[in-house]
Design an enzyme around this catalytic site. Structure first.
Site, PDB file in Angstrom:
ATOM      1  N   CYS A 111     -26.008  -7.309 -24.154  1.00 44.66           N
ATOM      2  CA  CYS A 111     -25.328  -7.084 -25.416  1.00 44.66           C
ATOM      3  C   CYS A 111     -25.828  -8.061 -26.494  1.00 44.66           C
ATOM      4  O   CYS A 111     -26.978  -8.013 -26.884  1.00 44.66           O
ATOM      5  CB  CYS A 111     -23.814  -7.171 -25.200  1.00 44.66           C
ATOM      6  SG  CYS A 111     -22.828  -6.403 -26.494  1.00 44.66           S
ATOM      7  N   HIS A 112     -24.982  -8.978 -26.958  1.00 42.05           N
ATOM      8  CA  HIS A 112     -25.389  -9.994 -27.933  1.00 42.05           C
ATOM      9  C   HIS A 112     -25.923 -11.259 -27.252  1.00 42.05           C
ATOM     10  O   HIS A 112     -26.364 -12.183 -27.940  1.00 42.05           O
ATOM     11  CB  HIS A 112     -24.209 -10.376 -28.837  1.00 42.05           C
ATOM     12  CG  HIS A 112     -23.848  -9.310 -29.828  1.00 42.05           C
ATOM     13  ND1 HIS A 112     -23.104  -8.207 -29.481  1.00 42.05           N
ATOM     14  CD2 HIS A 112     -24.146  -9.172 -31.135  1.00 42.05           C
ATOM     15  CE1 HIS A 112     -22.937  -7.444 -30.553  1.00 42.05           C
ATOM     16  NE2 HIS A 112     -23.565  -7.996 -31.566  1.00 42.05           N
TER      17      HIS A 112
END
Length: 186
Positions: A111-112
């Site tokens: 994800c991030h």
């Protein structure tokens, strides 16, 4: 005996991590026999998130001041927006991530989470994926961003979102089982 018996894995996280991106890989790695430490900036507990809602609190096992990449066989970087954005402002956390690459150890980010890889300056020439909003950051750091469920590049495993969790966890365990990888040092 599990595939990861005798291995030790760090999960680097702080307040604001996407809860499933910590819990699922941690459960799979533990089920395969590894010991896991949640490493954070301070001792105590850190706040998980279920998207934009508060999730559970998790106990920190070690602080960034008390660990070294030499202590571990691999590293997992969960996402969430606040988590990596906070971690990447801490020089010791960034160096901790960079050291896994210097030591050719498996690193996994979802994800991030790859924001930490951007900050650690370890993406030059690597193919990775992430949450789409950080694609430009990855490209600017010299990475080759692709929109795929899971990508493995010389021991670096990346995925886009919690929807990719099953494929991500499978590759995390595989890469940890394989151990050290030949790759360029940043």
């Amino acid at each position: 005996m599990g595939a990861l018996t005798g291995k030790k894995v760090a999960i680097l996280a702080t307040d604001g991590f996407e809860q499933v991106e910590l819990t699922e890989p941690m459960e799979k790695v533990k089920a395969a026999g590894a010991d896991v430490d949640i490493v954070s900036l301070e001792s105590g507990e850190i706040q998980g998130m279920n998207h934009d809602e508060k999730g559970d609190m998790f106990t920190v096992d070690k602080t960034i001041n008390d660990v070294s990449a030499e202590d571990y066989n691999g590293l997992i970087l969960p996402g969430g927006v606040l988590n990596p954005d906070t971690l990447r402002t801490n020089d010791k956390a960034v160096q901790f991530v960079r050291d896994f690459f210097v030591q050719h150890k498996p690193v996994s980010a979802i994800c991030h989470g790859p924001w930490m890889l951007v900050e650690a300056d370890v993406l030059e020439g690597r193919t990775v994926t992430s949450f789409p909003s950080i694609k430009t950051d990855i490209l600017n750091a010299g990475g080759n961003w692709v929109d795929e469920e899971v990508v493995v590049d010389q021991g670096l495993t990346t995925s886009r979102t919690p929807d990719d969790m099953e494929a991500f966890c499978k590759k995390v365990v595989e890469e940890l089982r394989e151990g050290k990888h030949d790759r360029q040092t940043p």
